[in-house]
Design a protein around this motif. Structure first.
Motif, PDB file in Angstrom:
ATOM      1  N   GLU A 271      36.611   5.107  51.467  1.00 26.48           N
ATOM      2  CA  GLU A 271      36.376   6.536  51.611  1.00 26.48           C
ATOM      3  C   GLU A 271      35.549   6.710  52.884  1.00 26.48           C
ATOM      4  O   GLU A 271      34.522   6.069  53.037  1.00 26.48           O
TER       5      GLU A 271
ATOM      6  N   ILE B  38      33.745   9.074  56.190  1.00 30.89           N
ATOM      7  CA  ILE B  38      33.166  10.348  56.600  1.00 30.89           C
ATOM      8  C   ILE B  38      33.073  10.398  58.116  1.00 30.89           C
ATOM      9  O   ILE B  38      33.226   9.396  58.801  1.00 30.89           O
TER      10      ILE B  38
ATOM     11  N   ALA C 169      31.734  10.212  61.527  1.00 29.55           N
ATOM     12  CA  ALA C 169      30.677   9.363  62.092  1.00 29.55           C
ATOM     13  C   ALA C 169      29.607  10.178  62.795  1.00 29.55           C
ATOM     14  O   ALA C 169      28.448   9.761  62.879  1.00 29.55           O
TER      15      ALA C 169
ATOM     16  N   PHE D 239      32.721  -1.430  56.849  1.00 25.36           N
ATOM     17  CA  PHE D 239      31.825  -0.289  56.774  1.00 25.36           C
ATOM     18  C   PHE D 239      31.720   0.510  58.060  1.00 25.36           C
ATOM     19  O   PHE D 239      31.525   1.721  58.035  1.00 25.36           O
TER      20      PHE D 239
ATOM     21  N   ARG E 196      38.252  12.627  64.903  1.00 25.42           N
ATOM     22  CA  ARG E 196      36.830  12.334  64.852  1.00 25.42           C
ATOM     23  C   ARG E 196      36.632  10.874  64.491  1.00 25.42           C
ATOM     24  O   ARG E 196      37.355  10.319  63.690  1.00 25.42           O
ATOM     25  N   LYS E 197      35.597  10.295  65.062  1.00 16.93           N
ATOM     26  CA  LYS E 197      35.241   8.925  64.679  1.00 16.93           C
ATOM     27  C   LYS E 197      34.743   8.919  63.240  1.00 16.93           C
ATOM     28  O   LYS E 197      34.131   9.887  62.788  1.00 16.93           O
ATOM     29  N   GLU E 198      34.980   7.781  62.583  1.00 17.23           N
ATOM     30  CA  GLU E 198      34.604   7.712  61.177  1.00 17.23           C
ATOM     31  C   GLU E 198      33.787   6.480  60.879  1.00 17.23           C
ATOM     32  O   GLU E 198      33.846   5.488  61.606  1.00 17.23           O
ATOM     33  N   VAL E 199      33.052   6.538  59.786  1.00 18.44           N
ATOM     34  CA  VAL E 199      32.452   5.342  59.197  1.00 18.44           C
ATOM     35  C   VAL E 199      32.692   5.431  57.698  1.00 18.44           C
ATOM     36  O   VAL E 199      33.032   6.485  57.177  1.00 18.44           O
ATOM     37  N   ALA E 200      32.461   4.315  57.028  1.00 18.34           N
ATOM     38  CA  ALA E 200      32.612   4.320  55.580  1.00 18.34           C
ATOM     39  C   ALA E 200      31.544   5.222  54.976  1.00 18.34           C
ATOM     40  O   ALA E 200      30.392   5.233  55.426  1.00 18.34           O
ATOM     41  N   GLU E 201      31.949   5.943  53.956  1.00 17.08           N
ATOM     42  CA  GLU E 201      31.059   6.881  53.293  1.00 17.08           C
ATOM     43  C   GLU E 201      29.785   6.215  52.793  1.00 17.08           C
ATOM     44  O   GLU E 201      28.693   6.780  52.887  1.00 17.08           O
TER      45      GLU E 201
ATOM     46  N   PHE F 153      26.679   6.158  55.126  1.00 13.61           N
ATOM     47  CA  PHE F 153      25.903   7.390  55.210  1.00 13.61           C
ATOM     48  C   PHE F 153      25.160   7.655  53.898  1.00 13.61           C
ATOM     49  O   PHE F 153      23.987   8.014  53.899  1.00 13.61           O
TER      50      PHE F 153
ATOM     51  N   TYR G 145      31.359  21.765  66.965  1.00 13.19           N
ATOM     52  CA  TYR G 145      32.555  22.220  66.283  1.00 13.19           C
ATOM     53  C   TYR G 145      32.986  23.626  66.685  1.00 13.19           C
ATOM     54  O   TYR G 145      34.001  24.118  66.211  1.00 13.19           O
TER      55      TYR G 145
ATOM     56  N   GLU H 126      34.513  19.525  58.166  1.00 16.29           N
ATOM     57  CA  GLU H 126      34.107  18.500  59.124  1.00 16.29           C
ATOM     58  C   GLU H 126      33.028  17.599  58.548  1.00 16.29           C
ATOM     59  O   GLU H 126      33.038  16.391  58.704  1.00 16.29           O
ATOM     60  N   VAL H 127      32.076  18.223  57.871  1.00 14.98           N
ATOM     61  CA  VAL H 127      30.931  17.451  57.399  1.00 14.98           C
ATOM     62  C   VAL H 127      31.226  16.736  56.078  1.00 14.98           C
ATOM     63  O   VAL H 127      30.853  15.591  55.886  1.00 14.98           O
TER      64      VAL H 127
ATOM     65  N   LYS I 247      34.424  16.783  54.376  1.00  8.73           N
ATOM     66  CA  LYS I 247      35.857  16.544  54.142  1.00  8.73           C
ATOM     67  C   LYS I 247      36.412  17.365  52.983  1.00  8.73           C
ATOM     68  O   LYS I 247      37.358  16.979  52.331  1.00  8.73           O
TER      69      LYS I 247
ATOM     70  N   ARG J 275      29.110  16.315  47.510  1.00 10.76           N
ATOM     71  CA  ARG J 275      29.172  14.883  47.811  1.00 10.76           C
ATOM     72  C   ARG J 275      27.880  14.138  47.579  1.00 10.76           C
ATOM     73  O   ARG J 275      27.865  13.025  47.059  1.00 10.76           O
ATOM     74  N   TRP J 276      26.770  14.729  47.993  1.00 11.63           N
ATOM     75  CA  TRP J 276      25.507  13.994  47.941  1.00 11.63           C
ATOM     76  C   TRP J 276      24.835  14.100  46.581  1.00 11.63           C
ATOM     77  O   TRP J 276      23.747  13.592  46.382  1.00 11.63           O
TER      78      TRP J 276
END
Lengths: 184, 229
Positions: free
Chosen positions: A20, A22, A24, A94, B9-14, B17, B60, B84-85, B87, B109-110
């Protein structure tokens, strides 16, 4: 399962693709505001470095569980194997990119992990007077936490930092002790 | 992920964060281990959200034409910005068309990793700031508070008071602001506006019953009672 020979590092079914994900930028900007808050609150750059490392350490301890749950990895047979898996599979899963390992010490008690991308430091420019700040020190903490969870006690330190003009990020990992499981 | 206007947009694993965010909130919570977060700490965490919201919304909305009205701005927050923030879009928006908006997120989400409401309140400070910062950068001074209905469902309350102009809210908040907050370069105070607002009935974990300011000590006690409700 401790198989012989070099580990096959080819991406097993794209573990990263299954995660999953989000934006970055959210990570970059949030981390940035946190660093700025610490710079306001804490008395020295060194104390900010420590705090960032501590945050990373706590993250690292917990991220290991998620890694093993989602990667399908078994145990690592030695320290070299662990380092490789962490850099190639862990970072990839990750962060979305692979890191790499080099400069192993003769006695295998130290190595360098290096990478060129770093979402924590996106959009950042260090102003004058911040040369002793390790902006991305959270990564040192994450590595220390990950290895601690695997019974390897280390100290990590940035030796090259793109924010300071270097061409890539390099973290030197010094292994202090490898704890043996009591119930091996 | 493809953001608005097809921008990749660049991504990282949830997980990265989420863990960072939990650690950040925890480090603020640890500043006062024996009680609830004090006002200054709350302000810092909310302020971080404010800065983040400002910066993200700037990126944005770069290629967008200017917004023409308040409702359009809030809808943008609910749809494109939230997408964006987080999803996902906000699940519901209600307004009285007089500057008050309720934004509902059925699965925030949080909050998905949080077990109890009281703890959850602290994880909503940053997103309140996020919304407030985004609004500020789009030209609106607002107060933003949050309430948890049942985890992980929550709603954010935005109050845009158009008669206030661009400077602060009430005078006792300005006094508080002068003591603890810094004036933002754009001229808006960076005071977290959830410090003031009309007294309201009903269970709420983040609502203030009175202004901070010179009555800080009393409001802290009141707020302590509110959080424990």
């Amino acid at each position: 399962d401790f198989s012989q020979g070099k580990r096959d590092m080819s991406s097993k079914g794209g573990a990263y693709a299954k995660m999953e994900k989000i934006n970055a930028e959210l990570l970059s900007v949030t981390y940035g505001t946190f660093v700025m808050q610490l710079l306001k609150d804490l008395p020295t750059l060194e104390s900010v470095n420590s705090k960032l490392e501590e945050i990373g350490y706590n993250m690292g301890l917990r991220i290991v569980d998620e890694f093993f749950a989602k990667s399908g990895e078994g145990g690592c047979k030695d320290v070299e194997d662990t380092a490789e898996v962490m850099a190639k599979r862990g970072f990839k899963m990750f962060m979305g990119f692979e890191a790499d390992i080099k400069d192993w010490a003769e006695n295998k008690m130290a190595f360098t992990i290096f990478f060129t991308l770093n979402p924590f430091a996106d959009f950042v420019e260090l102003p004058e007077g911040y040369s002793t700040l390790h902006y991305s020190n959270v990564l040192c903490g994450i590595i220390r936490g990950v290895l601690k969870a695997l019974n390897i006690l280390v100290k990590c330190k940035f030796i090259r930092d793109v924010l300071k003009g270097d061409s890539q990020y390099e973290i030197r990992v010094d292994i202090e002790e490898i704890l043996q499981d009591k119930y091996a | 992920v493809t953001g608005m206007a097809g921008v990749r947009r660049k991504e990282v694993a949830e997980g990265v964060f989420d863990l960072l965010y939990i650690e950040i909130v925890d480090s603020f919570l640890k500043m006062n281990p024996h009680g609830p977060m004090d006002d200054i700490t709350l302000a810092k965490l909310e302020g971080m959200g404010f800065s983040t919201g400002q910066r993200l919304v700037e990126r944005y909305t770069r290629d967008r034409p200017r917004f023409t009205d308040q409702l359009e701005v809030v809808k943008f927050l609910c749809k494109e910005f939230w997408m964006e923030v987080f999803k996902k879009q906000m699940d519901n928006l209600r307004t009285n068309h007089r500057g008050t908006y309720h934004l509902f997120d059925d699965k925030f989400r949080w909050l998905t990793r949080i077990a109890n409401k009281e703890a959850g309140a602290h994880y909503l400070l940053f997103p309140c700031g996020l919304i407030r910062g985004a609004l500020a950068n789009l030209g609106f001074v607002a107060s933003v508070s949050a309430d948890i209905t049942t985890l992980p469902r929550c709603f954010f309350t935005i109050k845009i008071n158009s008669s206030q102009g661009r400077r602060g809210c009430c005078s006792c908040c300005i006094a508080f602001a002068a003591a603890y907050c810094t004036l933002h370069p754009c001229g808006l105070t960076s005071l977290p506006h959830f410090f003031c607002g009309p007294p309201r009935a009903g269970p709420s974990v983040l609502r203030r019953k009175r202004c901070g300011g010179s009555r800080l000590r009393r409001s802290t006690r009141e707020r302590t009672r509110t959080i424990r409700e």
